[in-house]
Design an enzyme around this catalytic site. Structure first.
Site, mmCIF file in Angstrom:
data_model
loop_
_atom_site.group_PDB
_atom_site.id
_atom_site.type_symbol
_atom_site.label_atom_id
_atom_site.label_comp_id
_atom_site.label_asym_id
_atom_site.label_seq_id
_atom_site.Cartn_x
_atom_site.Cartn_y
_atom_site.Cartn_z
ATOM 1 N N LYS A 241 0.822 -1.214 0.000
ATOM 2 C CA LYS A 241 0.000 0.000 0.000
ATOM 3 C C LYS A 241 0.854 1.263 0.000
ATOM 4 C CE LYS A 241 -4.339 -1.780 1.839
ATOM 5 N NZ LYS A 241 -5.322 -1.763 2.948
ATOM 6 N N ARG A 275 -3.560 -10.148 5.399
ATOM 7 C CA ARG A 275 -4.134 -10.150 4.043
ATOM 8 C C ARG A 275 -3.078 -9.608 3.099
ATOM 9 N NH1 ARG A 275 -6.862 -6.730 0.518
ATOM 10 N NH2 ARG A 275 -8.502 -7.739 -0.715
#
Length: 294
Positions: A241, A275
């Site tokens: 991210k 995740r």
């Protein structure tokens, strides 16, 4: 349970009960005492890292087989991109993307545990009936008011994430009176609503990158252990991210090492599910950090 006006939440954290660390997936009891890996499969053309990569069934099967062999317990399928300013698609299009892949995977891997990344109750119900076993909702039931009742009826594990607004406007919603207390209060309210409907297996996701600045993401990680007060398993999603690659002035393609660092820190702060796009490296984080508990 935590309340927003409670001045003693640090003491509540210290005295909180043990978290329920099992969830029921298709009659299989999954023990989260040892953290698990959730591998990401995006079947969208515009996801921030892997959008459009898996263009045919052979590529998808090869990638999922690799993730399972590397140690993924769950495969999380997303057919609606939730990156900032993502293009909104209809429910029909989401299902058209999702259902053929769900059938492909359940046929090829009969024991696979599939999570569906959706905020729509009809998509959730259709997917569970087609073989999925868990719903991962970025809105915690706030976008679709029928979601929680649907989860209660289906009796499946429910991941509820913190987000303000929608993927289209969430990054304009980054104001908080107190970041940690506001998010804790959000989850307190959402958990109570879920429990009132009879939802048993609840997992919380603080929503790194959703309605948060880079500084807020790191503040959240710094104090991640406070979520123990909610007595629910904790899922985290840092994988490649912008909080990583913007900080390092690199790119999502070069953010694996940074992802590994943040996953390791999260595991030390009670994360139960990682995740990720890169399963092997996440699994290694778990195996190594477990050695500290021996």
């Amino acid at each position: 349970m935590f309340y927003q006006n409670d001045k003693n939440w640090h003491s509540q954290l210290i005295s909180s009960k043990n978290t329920k660390m099992t969830i029921n997936c298709k009659g299989q009891l999954i023990d989260l005492t040892i953290p698990k890996v959730m591998g990401i499969l995006n079947v969208t053309p515009d996801s921030f890292y892997d959008g459009g990569i898996y263009k045919n069934n052979s590529d998808i099967l090869e990638h999922v087989d690799k993730m399972l062999n590397e140690g993924a317990t769950f495969i999380d399928i997303g057919a609606y991109s939730s990156k900032p300013n993502a293009v909104h698609i209809s429910e029909t299009e989401e299902l058209q993307r999702l259902l053929p892949i769900l059938k492909l995977l359940t046929d090829a891997f009969p024991d696979i545990l599939i999570s569906i990344d959706t905020f729509r109750s009809n998509v959730a119900e259709t997917s569970i009936n087609a073989g999925a076993c868990m719903i991962n909702d970025i809105s915690a039931g706030k976008i679709d008011e029928n979601m929680m009742a649907t989860i209660a009826k289906l009796k499946v594990p429910y991941v509820m994430m913190h987000m303000k607004g929608t993927p289209q406007n969430m990054q304009q919603n980054t104001s908080y009176e107190d970041l940690l207390k506001d998010i804790l209060f959000y989850f307190s309210e959402r958990i109570e609503a879920a429990k009132a409907l009879g939802i048993v297996d609840i997992i919380i996701d603080p929503g790194f990158g959703f309605s948060k600045t880079t500084a807020q993401n790191f503040e959240l990680l710094k104090h991640l252990e406070v979520f123990k007060i909610l007595e629910k398993p904790l899922l985290v999603g840092f994988s490649r991210k912008s909080m990583i690659y913007k900080t390092l002035k690199s790119s999502a393609a070069d953010a694996l090492n940074g992802t590994t660092v943040l996953n390791t820190l999260a595991l030390q702060k009670n994360a139960s599910i990682l995740r990720v796009h890169d399963v092997k490296e996440a699994k290694e984080c778990i195996e190594l950090t477990q050695q500290l508990k021996l």
